[in-house]
Design a protein around this motif. Structure first.
Motif, PDB file in Angstrom:
ATOM      1  N   LEU A  89     -18.570 -59.507   6.289  1.00 47.76           N
ATOM      2  CA  LEU A  89     -18.590 -60.041   5.335  1.00 47.76           C
ATOM      3  C   LEU A  89     -18.995 -61.323   5.324  1.00 47.76           C
ATOM      4  N   LEU A  91     -17.437 -63.649   7.710  1.00 50.65           N
ATOM      5  CA  LEU A  91     -16.662 -64.814   7.586  1.00 50.65           C
ATOM      6  C   LEU A  91     -16.705 -65.963   8.627  1.00 50.65           C
ATOM      7  N   GLU A  99      -6.289 -64.304   6.920  1.00 54.25           N
ATOM      8  CA  GLU A  99      -6.943 -63.340   5.844  1.00 54.25           C
ATOM      9  C   GLU A  99      -6.507 -61.823   7.139  1.00 54.25           C
ATOM     10  N   HIS A 102      -1.981 -61.046   6.652  1.00 55.12           N
ATOM     11  CA  HIS A 102      -1.488 -60.490   5.204  1.00 55.12           C
ATOM     12  C   HIS A 102      -2.123 -59.141   6.021  1.00 55.12           C
ATOM     13  N   LEU A 103      -3.099 -59.125   5.848  1.00 51.72           N
ATOM     14  CA  LEU A 103      -3.563 -57.330   5.244  1.00 51.72           C
ATOM     15  C   LEU A 103      -3.354 -56.158   6.463  1.00 51.72           C
ATOM     16  N   GLN A 106      -0.484 -54.298   4.977  1.00 54.81           N
ATOM     17  CA  GLN A 106      -1.117 -53.007   4.502  1.00 54.81           C
ATOM     18  C   GLN A 106      -1.929 -51.840   4.501  1.00 54.81           C
ATOM     19  N   THR A 108      -3.220 -47.941   6.306  1.00 55.08           N
ATOM     20  CA  THR A 108      -2.966 -47.117   6.506  1.00 55.08           C
ATOM     21  C   THR A 108      -3.470 -46.936   7.740  1.00 55.08           C
ATOM     22  N   LEU A 111      -7.180 -45.547   7.020  1.00 54.46           N
ATOM     23  CA  LEU A 111      -7.998 -47.012   6.575  1.00 54.46           C
ATOM     24  C   LEU A 111      -8.646 -47.385   8.727  1.00 54.46           C
TER      25      LEU A 111
ATOM     26  N   ILE B   4       4.606 -58.949  -5.274  1.00 58.57           N
ATOM     27  CA  ILE B   4       4.586 -57.279  -5.287  1.00 58.57           C
ATOM     28  C   ILE B   4       4.584 -56.437  -6.296  1.00 58.57           C
ATOM     29  N   TRP B  81     -11.956 -54.154  -3.639  1.00 63.83           N
ATOM     30  CA  TRP B  81     -11.620 -53.250  -2.745  1.00 63.83           C
ATOM     31  C   TRP B  81     -12.243 -51.631  -2.906  1.00 63.83           C
ATOM     32  N   GLU B  99      -5.730 -46.629  -0.547  1.00 61.40           N
ATOM     33  CA  GLU B  99      -5.819 -48.181  -0.072  1.00 61.40           C
ATOM     34  C   GLU B  99      -5.916 -49.400  -0.915  1.00 61.40           C
ATOM     35  N   HIS B 102      -2.154 -50.744  -2.508  1.00 61.17           N
ATOM     36  CA  HIS B 102      -1.695 -51.802  -1.628  1.00 61.17           C
ATOM     37  C   HIS B 102      -2.565 -53.049  -1.530  1.00 61.17           C
ATOM     38  N   LEU B 103      -3.726 -52.908  -0.866  1.00 56.86           N
ATOM     39  CA  LEU B 103      -4.890 -54.707  -0.094  1.00 56.86           C
ATOM     40  C   LEU B 103      -4.379 -55.295  -1.293  1.00 56.86           C
ATOM     41  N   GLN B 106      -2.149 -57.987  -1.588  1.00 61.35           N
ATOM     42  CA  GLN B 106      -2.582 -59.458  -0.277  1.00 61.35           C
ATOM     43  C   GLN B 106      -3.877 -59.935  -0.070  1.00 61.35           C
ATOM     44  N   THR B 107      -5.505 -60.271  -0.221  1.00 63.45           N
ATOM     45  CA  THR B 107      -5.678 -60.647  -0.895  1.00 63.45           C
ATOM     46  C   THR B 107      -5.828 -62.123  -1.618  1.00 63.45           C
ATOM     47  N   THR B 108      -6.590 -62.894  -0.814  1.00 64.69           N
ATOM     48  CA  THR B 108      -7.215 -64.766  -1.401  1.00 64.69           C
ATOM     49  C   THR B 108      -8.123 -63.959  -1.573  1.00 64.69           C
ATOM     50  N   PHE B 110     -10.350 -66.641  -2.469  1.00 64.75           N
ATOM     51  CA  PHE B 110     -11.475 -66.652  -1.483  1.00 64.75           C
ATOM     52  C   PHE B 110     -11.965 -65.268  -0.995  1.00 64.75           C
ATOM     53  N   LEU B 111     -11.495 -64.782   0.141  1.00 68.04           N
ATOM     54  CA  LEU B 111     -11.903 -63.029   0.512  1.00 68.04           C
ATOM     55  C   LEU B 111     -12.044 -62.239  -1.107  1.00 68.04           C
ATOM     56  N   ILE B 115     -15.915 -60.678  -1.091  1.00 70.62           N
ATOM     57  CA  ILE B 115     -16.224 -59.151  -1.413  1.00 70.62           C
ATOM     58  C   ILE B 115     -17.224 -59.422  -2.487  1.00 70.62           C
TER      59      ILE B 115
END
Lengths: 221, 221
Positions: A89, A91, A99, A102-103, A106, A108, A111, B4, B81, B99, B102-103, B106-108, B110-111, B115
DNA sequence: TTGTAAAGTTAAGCATACTTAAACTTGAAT
DNA sequence: ATTCAAGTTTAAGTATGCTTAACTTTACAA
């Protein structure tokens, strides 16, 4: 399987045991995790019962092999996410830490291994930190010293930076300090132990606290 | 800012209010979320006090505008995602749901916007679901019916599938059923309301329950 | 219209992850 | 050896997100 709080606790024990001794005080953990001493003592009991840490009252905390394995897995996730977010991306190296923070909790194994393979099983993250491999081994870093330990007059390459402070990383970006930047040590100020360096024909100074978080290797001509 | 658990609750209210009415029973939520009725009632109080849902005892739950905005943001994250993992890591359409589940928490913003831009601000996810846009609007889907409502003898294109069951998605993958697959309706069995179709020169049957989760549009010759 | 089963809620209890306040160790200076 | 301050732990309390068990409401069938 540990909760996010427990994962962060285990990670903190790991990182604070790296530099110093083989064990951390609960108060050091409290500072790192931004919770009270009482909470870290409490947590220690639980993690000890679950076999992640060794805990003797009044004697500090250290990781068991099981705890260390867990810590390394979390760090692997953190660093792979950092690299992946930069590569895929675009960044900046100052944007990815928070980022990933946090990720990492979560994600697996499945992934993570996909991301690892996509990146070609890299050995280092964007800040020069080694990425624990699928088998749990940690790549060796070449010999490095912190900026504080450098010698006046000599030239070095930046090999690793601590990325925990976005503020500081933003500043590095602003002045053009990157991995493999060439720097020359101009002086140490006795007054506050700051370091004066030359970078890209400009002169900059770093406080002692920041200097401790920049790691360099000598440039061999 | 919701936890969550609360995010999942809000998402469940949103999804269960889509099909049926403008409100859901707490027991329907309990089934969806795999918690007890008691827990959903309890949760309802909290979310109501925080202004995410409208809750009248014994009368069910619905989203307030604030709750709907939150739900749409979470769904946006989920679907972006899913698409991102498929595009960037070549995961299968059957692998990405769990996947993303869960994600998404936990995603801002910004992110997520990074994406979104990387993907070119897409309108649909890999299962044909519309992706809520940055401004909160939801792209229109072309007219679709569920497989159950199709007419024997006619041909259709698969336009959307419900991806909640990995098992079912694996089966779709195995028989080569994809988005835009062409199918022909052969028969409906009165015995169990299953549907017999032709796909890639093979004949398959889908139970009523699965048929409800495949959405199609008529093929115009 | 009323009785009752199903649906839904409340109450009490538990685990987690914290907090503050009080009590306890430790070790280093006297 | 004793003291005492710093460091650490325990105790008690809070919020969250659940559980089970008991109770209340609803709806609809007789």
């Amino acid at each position: 399987m540990p909760s996010i709080s427990k994962e962060n606790y285990i990670k903190a024990v790991y990182s604070l045991c790296q530099n110093d001794a083989h064990s951390v005080s609960t108060s050091a953990l409290a500072t790192k995790l931004n919770i009270t001493n009482a909470a870290t003592s409490d947590m220690a009991k639980g993690l000890s019962k679950q076999g992640f840490i060794k805990y003797e009252k009044y004697k500090g905390v250290s990781l068991t092999p099981k705890g260390e394995k867990t810590a390394i897995e979390i760090i692997r996730k953190h660093r792979l996410w950092e690299l992946f977010l930069m590569k895929s991306l675009e960044l900046g190296w100052e944007e990815v830490h928070s980022e990933a923070e946090h990720l990492e909790h979560q994600t697996t194994e499945f992934l993570m291994n996909k991301i690892d393979d996509f990146l070609g099983n890299p050995k280092f993250d964007p800040h020069g930190e080694p990425i624990p491999q699928k088998d749990g081994t940690i790549p060796n870093m070449e010999a490095q010293i912190s900026l504080n330990k450098s010698q006046v007059g000599k030239e070095y390459l930046v090999k690793r930076v601590n990325d925990e402070s976005k503020e500081v990383m933003d500043y590095f970006t602003e002045i053009g300090l990157n991995l493999n930047s060439k720097i020359k040590i101009k002086n140490f100020l006795k007054y506050d132990n700051s370091t004066i360096i030359e970078l890209n024909d400009n002169v900059h100074s770093f406080s002692e606290k920041i200097g401790k978080r920049i790691f360099i290797s000598q440039l061999n001509e």
